[in-house]
Design a protein around this motif. Structure first.
Motif, PDB file in Angstrom:
ATOM      1  N   ASN A  35      -2.185  -6.558   8.055  1.00  0.00           N
ATOM      2  CA  ASN A  35      -2.821  -7.868   8.021  1.00  0.00           C
ATOM      3  C   ASN A  35      -3.535  -8.203   6.705  1.00  0.00           C
ATOM      4  O   ASN A  35      -4.124  -9.267   6.572  1.00  0.00           O
ATOM      5  CB  ASN A  35      -3.788  -8.036   9.201  1.00  0.00           C
ATOM      6  CG  ASN A  35      -3.790  -9.455   9.710  1.00  0.00           C
ATOM      7  OD1 ASN A  35      -2.726 -10.078   9.798  1.00  0.00           O
ATOM      8  ND2 ASN A  35      -4.950  -9.995  10.018  1.00  0.00           N
ATOM      9  N   LYS A  38       0.224  -8.055   2.786  1.00  0.00           N
ATOM     10  CA  LYS A  38       1.242  -7.357   1.976  1.00  0.00           C
ATOM     11  C   LYS A  38       2.600  -8.065   2.036  1.00  0.00           C
ATOM     12  O   LYS A  38       3.219  -8.278   0.992  1.00  0.00           O
ATOM     13  CB  LYS A  38       1.361  -5.903   2.448  1.00  0.00           C
ATOM     14  CG  LYS A  38       2.445  -5.106   1.740  1.00  0.00           C
ATOM     15  CD  LYS A  38       2.264  -3.609   1.913  1.00  0.00           C
ATOM     16  CE  LYS A  38       2.205  -3.148   3.357  1.00  0.00           C
ATOM     17  NZ  LYS A  38       3.493  -3.322   4.088  1.00  0.00           N
ATOM     18  N   SER A  39       3.037  -8.431   3.232  1.00  0.00           N
ATOM     19  CA  SER A  39       4.342  -9.105   3.341  1.00  0.00           C
ATOM     20  C   SER A  39       4.316 -10.428   2.594  1.00  0.00           C
ATOM     21  O   SER A  39       5.255 -10.755   1.858  1.00  0.00           O
ATOM     22  CB  SER A  39       4.685  -9.366   4.811  1.00  0.00           C
ATOM     23  OG  SER A  39       4.603  -8.183   5.553  1.00  0.00           O
ATOM     24  N   SER A  40       3.241 -11.167   2.756  1.00  0.00           N
ATOM     25  CA  SER A  40       3.128 -12.465   2.072  1.00  0.00           C
ATOM     26  C   SER A  40       3.135 -12.277   0.563  1.00  0.00           C
ATOM     27  O   SER A  40       3.740 -13.064  -0.169  1.00  0.00           O
ATOM     28  CB  SER A  40       1.832 -13.175   2.483  1.00  0.00           C
ATOM     29  OG  SER A  40       1.785 -13.349   3.875  1.00  0.00           O
ATOM     30  N   GLY A  55       3.311 -11.583   9.374  1.00  0.00           N
ATOM     31  CA  GLY A  55       2.714 -11.679  10.686  1.00  0.00           C
ATOM     32  C   GLY A  55       3.481 -10.929  11.765  1.00  0.00           C
ATOM     33  O   GLY A  55       3.355 -11.219  12.948  1.00  0.00           O
ATOM     34  N   ASP A 149      -7.904 -17.536  -1.801  1.00  0.00           N
ATOM     35  CA  ASP A 149      -8.171 -18.939  -1.448  1.00  0.00           C
ATOM     36  C   ASP A 149      -9.238 -19.075  -0.373  1.00  0.00           C
ATOM     37  O   ASP A 149      -9.764 -20.151  -0.142  1.00  0.00           O
ATOM     38  CB  ASP A 149      -6.862 -19.600  -0.988  1.00  0.00           C
ATOM     39  CG  ASP A 149      -6.209 -18.848   0.161  1.00  0.00           C
ATOM     40  OD1 ASP A 149      -6.449 -19.197   1.323  1.00  0.00           O
ATOM     41  OD2 ASP A 149      -5.457 -17.873  -0.103  1.00  0.00           O
TER      42      ASP A 149
HETATM   43  P1  GDP Z   1       0.620  -7.724   6.219  1.00  0.00           P
HETATM   44  O1  GDP Z   1       0.381  -7.253   7.626  1.00  0.00           O
HETATM   45  O2  GDP Z   1      -0.267  -7.008   5.245  1.00  0.00           O
HETATM   46  O3  GDP Z   1       2.043  -7.717   5.796  1.00  0.00           O
HETATM   47  O4  GDP Z   1       0.078  -9.237   6.151  1.00  0.00           O
HETATM   48  P2  GDP Z   1       0.883 -10.617   6.275  1.00  0.00           P
HETATM   49  O5  GDP Z   1       1.504 -10.962   4.968  1.00  0.00           O
HETATM   50  O6  GDP Z   1       1.760 -10.567   7.476  1.00  0.00           O
HETATM   51  O7  GDP Z   1      -0.337 -11.636   6.465  1.00  0.00           O
HETATM   52  C1  GDP Z   1      -1.255 -11.505   7.523  1.00  0.00           C
HETATM   53  C2  GDP Z   1      -1.862 -12.856   7.823  1.00  0.00           C
HETATM   54  O8  GDP Z   1      -2.628 -13.304   6.701  1.00  0.00           O
HETATM   55  C3  GDP Z   1      -0.826 -13.939   8.071  1.00  0.00           C
HETATM   56  O9  GDP Z   1      -1.327 -14.788   9.079  1.00  0.00           O
HETATM   57  C4  GDP Z   1      -0.721 -14.658   6.745  1.00  0.00           C
HETATM   58  O10 GDP Z   1      -0.317 -15.996   6.886  1.00  0.00           O
HETATM   59  C5  GDP Z   1      -2.138 -14.541   6.208  1.00  0.00           C
HETATM   60  N1  GDP Z   1      -2.163 -14.513   4.719  1.00  0.00           N
HETATM   61  C6  GDP Z   1      -1.470 -13.673   3.925  1.00  0.00           C
HETATM   62  N2  GDP Z   1      -1.728 -13.919   2.621  1.00  0.00           N
HETATM   63  C7  GDP Z   1      -2.596 -14.936   2.578  1.00  0.00           C
HETATM   64  C8  GDP Z   1      -3.249 -15.662   1.516  1.00  0.00           C
HETATM   65  O11 GDP Z   1      -3.091 -15.413   0.324  1.00  0.00           O
HETATM   66  N3  GDP Z   1      -4.126 -16.665   1.895  1.00  0.00           N
HETATM   67  C9  GDP Z   1      -4.356 -16.973   3.190  1.00  0.00           C
HETATM   68  N4  GDP Z   1      -5.242 -17.928   3.448  1.00  0.00           N
HETATM   69  N5  GDP Z   1      -3.752 -16.321   4.218  1.00  0.00           N
HETATM   70  C10 GDP Z   1      -2.881 -15.326   3.924  1.00  0.00           C
END
Ligand code: GDP
Length: 203
Positions: A35, A38-40, A55, A149
């Motif tokens: 969360n 990382k994926s984003s 997500g 942000d």
């Molecule tokens: P992972 O579990 O580390 O791969 O995280 P995800 O990329 O799946 O993101 C987890 C949550 O954080 C999701 O709901 C994304 O939409 C949100 N998120 C990820 N990056 C950002 C960002 O730069 N800004 C905001 N506001 N939300 C983000």
């Protein structure tokens, strides 16, 4: 040679280090608490919507996912399993710990690690644990403070400096930046740094 991030392509997912491709070429790995974003961040880096799935039910990403980064056939991006998801069994957690630890400590082609942390909660206990596994004598470290942000520019800079000081206190040499996948902020800086990491080391 310039990497073509937009052409990044999935190779395979592995659940055991034994299944990894041969330990040659150059790998850049991405790690972070589940969360953290990382994926984003990977999707923003590669200019893609769904290279890494955002997500995903946390805790389901148990594999190390490898991606080819053209044009050099020896370049790979490596998405490491997210850690810190509470609702998993002790056995599952042990499996991830071993997978992550084994990968970081044994992988000789690992040129650098990008540690993704939520800018509002950097360097948690689990991040520090992970850092203990990183062979910093041969692997570069870059901390991506994402979701910037969510903070004002001033608060984000303050977090950046506090994290930098904390790393210095731990004796860890690293570069850092703020990042936002939502606003596409910091993407060019990250691409520039990774491009440097991919260049062959001159003796
Ligand atoms: P992972 O579990 O580390 O791969 O995280 P995800 O990329 O799946 O993101 C987890 C949550 O954080 C999701 O709901 C994304 O939409 C949100 N998120 C990820 N990056 C950002 C960002 O730069 N800004 C905001 N506001 N939300 C983000």
């Amino acid at each position: 040679m310039e990497p073509r991030f937009r052409e990044t392509a999935f190779i395979k997912g592995v659940a055991q280090v034994e299944q990894l491709p041969p330990d040659d070429g150059i790998e850049i790995a991405f790690a972070g608490r589940s969360n953290a974003g990382k994926s984003s961040a990977l999707n923003a880096l590669c200019g893609r919507k769904a290279l890494a799935r955002v997500g995903r039910t946390p805790g389901r990403t148990q594999e190390i996912n490898l991606f080819a980064l053209p044009p050099d056939a020896a370049w790979r991006l490596v998405d490491l399993p997210g850690y810190g998801y509470a609702k998993v069994s002790a056995g599952q957690r042990q499996h991830w710990d071993r997978l992550l630890g084994d990968y970081l400590q044994s992988r000789e082609c690992l040129a650098g690690l990008v540690l993704i942390m939520d800018i509002r909660r950097p360097l948690t206990e689990l991040d520090r644990q992970l850092l203990e596994w990183v062979p910093l004598e041969r692997c570069q470290l870059h901390c991506l403070l994402t979701k910037a942000d969510k903070l004002s520019r001033q608060a984000a800079d303050k977090q950046l400096h506090a994290t930098q000081r904390e790393l210095e206190g731990l004796g860890i040499e690293a570069t850092l930046q703020t990042f936002s996948s939502l606003k596409n902020q910091g993407v060019d800086d990250l691409r520039g740094l990774l491009t440097e990491w991919l260049q062959p080391v001159e003796d």
